[in-house]
Write a protein that holds these residues in place. Sequence first.
Motif, short mmCIF file in Angstrom:
data_model
loop_
_atom_site.label_atom_id
_atom_site.label_comp_id
_atom_site.label_asym_id
_atom_site.label_seq_id
_atom_site.Cartn_x
_atom_site.Cartn_y
_atom_site.Cartn_z
N THR A 163 14.22 6.51 6.60
CA THR A 163 14.93 5.69 7.58
C THR A 163 13.96 4.83 8.39
O THR A 163 14.22 3.65 8.62
CB THR A 163 15.77 6.59 8.52
N VAL A 164 12.84 5.39 8.77
CA VAL A 164 11.85 4.63 9.53
C VAL A 164 11.25 3.53 8.66
O VAL A 164 11.12 2.38 9.10
CB VAL A 164 10.75 5.56 10.09
N VAL A 165 10.92 3.85 7.42
CA VAL A 165 10.36 2.84 6.52
C VAL A 165 11.38 1.72 6.29
O VAL A 165 11.03 0.53 6.32
CB VAL A 165 9.90 3.48 5.19
N ALA A 166 12.64 2.09 6.11
CA ALA A 166 13.68 1.08 5.88
C ALA A 166 13.92 0.21 7.11
O ALA A 166 14.29 -0.96 6.98
CB ALA A 166 14.98 1.75 5.44
N ALA A 167 13.69 0.77 8.29
CA ALA A 167 13.84 -0.04 9.51
C ALA A 167 12.81 -1.17 9.52
O ALA A 167 13.09 -2.27 10.00
CB ALA A 167 13.70 0.83 10.75
N LEU A 168 11.64 -0.89 8.98
CA LEU A 168 10.59 -1.90 8.93
C LEU A 168 10.76 -2.85 7.76
O LEU A 168 10.34 -4.02 7.83
CB LEU A 168 9.22 -1.21 8.83
N ASP A 169 11.33 -2.36 6.67
CA ASP A 169 11.52 -3.15 5.46
C ASP A 169 12.88 -2.80 4.88
O ASP A 169 12.98 -2.00 3.94
CB ASP A 169 10.39 -2.84 4.47
N PRO A 170 13.97 -3.38 5.45
CA PRO A 170 15.33 -3.00 5.05
C PRO A 170 15.60 -3.18 3.55
O PRO A 170 15.04 -4.06 2.91
CB PRO A 170 16.22 -3.91 5.88
N GLY A 171 16.44 -2.33 3.06
CA GLY A 171 16.83 -2.35 1.66
C GLY A 171 16.83 -0.94 1.12
O GLY A 171 16.39 0.00 1.78
N PRO A 172 17.31 -0.76 -0.09
CA PRO A 172 17.52 0.58 -0.64
C PRO A 172 16.26 1.29 -1.12
O PRO A 172 16.28 2.50 -1.34
CB PRO A 172 18.46 0.33 -1.82
N GLU A 173 15.16 0.57 -1.30
CA GLU A 173 13.97 1.18 -1.92
C GLU A 173 13.44 2.43 -1.22
O GLU A 173 13.10 3.41 -1.89
CB GLU A 173 12.86 0.15 -2.11
N PRO A 174 13.34 2.47 0.11
CA PRO A 174 12.85 3.70 0.73
C PRO A 174 13.72 4.92 0.41
O PRO A 174 13.21 6.01 0.18
CB PRO A 174 12.86 3.38 2.23
N ALA A 175 15.02 4.72 0.34
CA ALA A 175 15.92 5.82 0.00
C ALA A 175 15.74 6.23 -1.46
O ALA A 175 15.77 7.43 -1.79
CB ALA A 175 17.37 5.44 0.26
N ARG A 176 15.54 5.27 -2.32
CA ARG A 176 15.34 5.58 -3.74
C ARG A 176 14.04 6.37 -3.95
O ARG A 176 14.00 7.33 -4.72
CB ARG A 176 15.33 4.30 -4.57
N ARG A 177 12.99 5.97 -3.25
CA ARG A 177 11.71 6.69 -3.37
C ARG A 177 11.84 8.10 -2.79
O ARG A 177 11.32 9.07 -3.36
CB ARG A 177 10.59 5.91 -2.70
N ALA A 178 12.52 8.23 -1.67
CA ALA A 178 12.73 9.55 -1.07
C ALA A 178 13.60 10.42 -1.99
O ALA A 178 13.37 11.63 -2.10
CB ALA A 178 13.38 9.42 0.30
#
Length: 180
Positions: free
Chosen positions: A153-168
């Motif tokens: 969630t923190v990473v996505a706040a800085l760089d929005p989009g689905p990728e941080p959730a996919r990596r997690a």
Amino acid sequence: MDDEEARTRLLDAAEALFYADGIQAVGMDRIRADSGVPLKRLYRVFPAKEALVTAYLERRDRRWTTSLREAVTGSPTPVLTVFDWLADWFSEPDFRGCAFLNAYGELGAGGPPAVLDVVRRHKSELRALLAELAGPDHPALADQLLILVEGATVVAALDPGPEPARRAREVAERLLATSH
């Protein structure tokens, strides 16, 4: 306009403004103007900004948690569905991170106690949901999943989009494989 309609309009305005611009950057005059609620009624419904911030976070918690619970209910892989749900949330055009972490980051540990209680309760409820999904035999897994959710969630706040959730999600898959 009765108090219930005023409350709804004030919360709608507060949520949009606080989430987009921050709690401290938004004054009660701006909430009043955006909501169309007269100043006298605003202060009758929410006598202080702290009460409005607390109500905003409580309402957001109910909606956010309900949406996540609905997403995982009946899923054959509920833990992984959490990350799919996050990917969708991170892709929303108005995504600005976690409202609860944003509030805590903005107000700090010395912030209004009622607001901090809502933030802590939200995180505790999220951890409890993850523990429920992980199963009773895996208490450490719930803590690891919480770190993945919060980190993504923190990473996505800085760089929005689905990728941080996919990596997690990929990391969660590995955790699940080693814990079962």
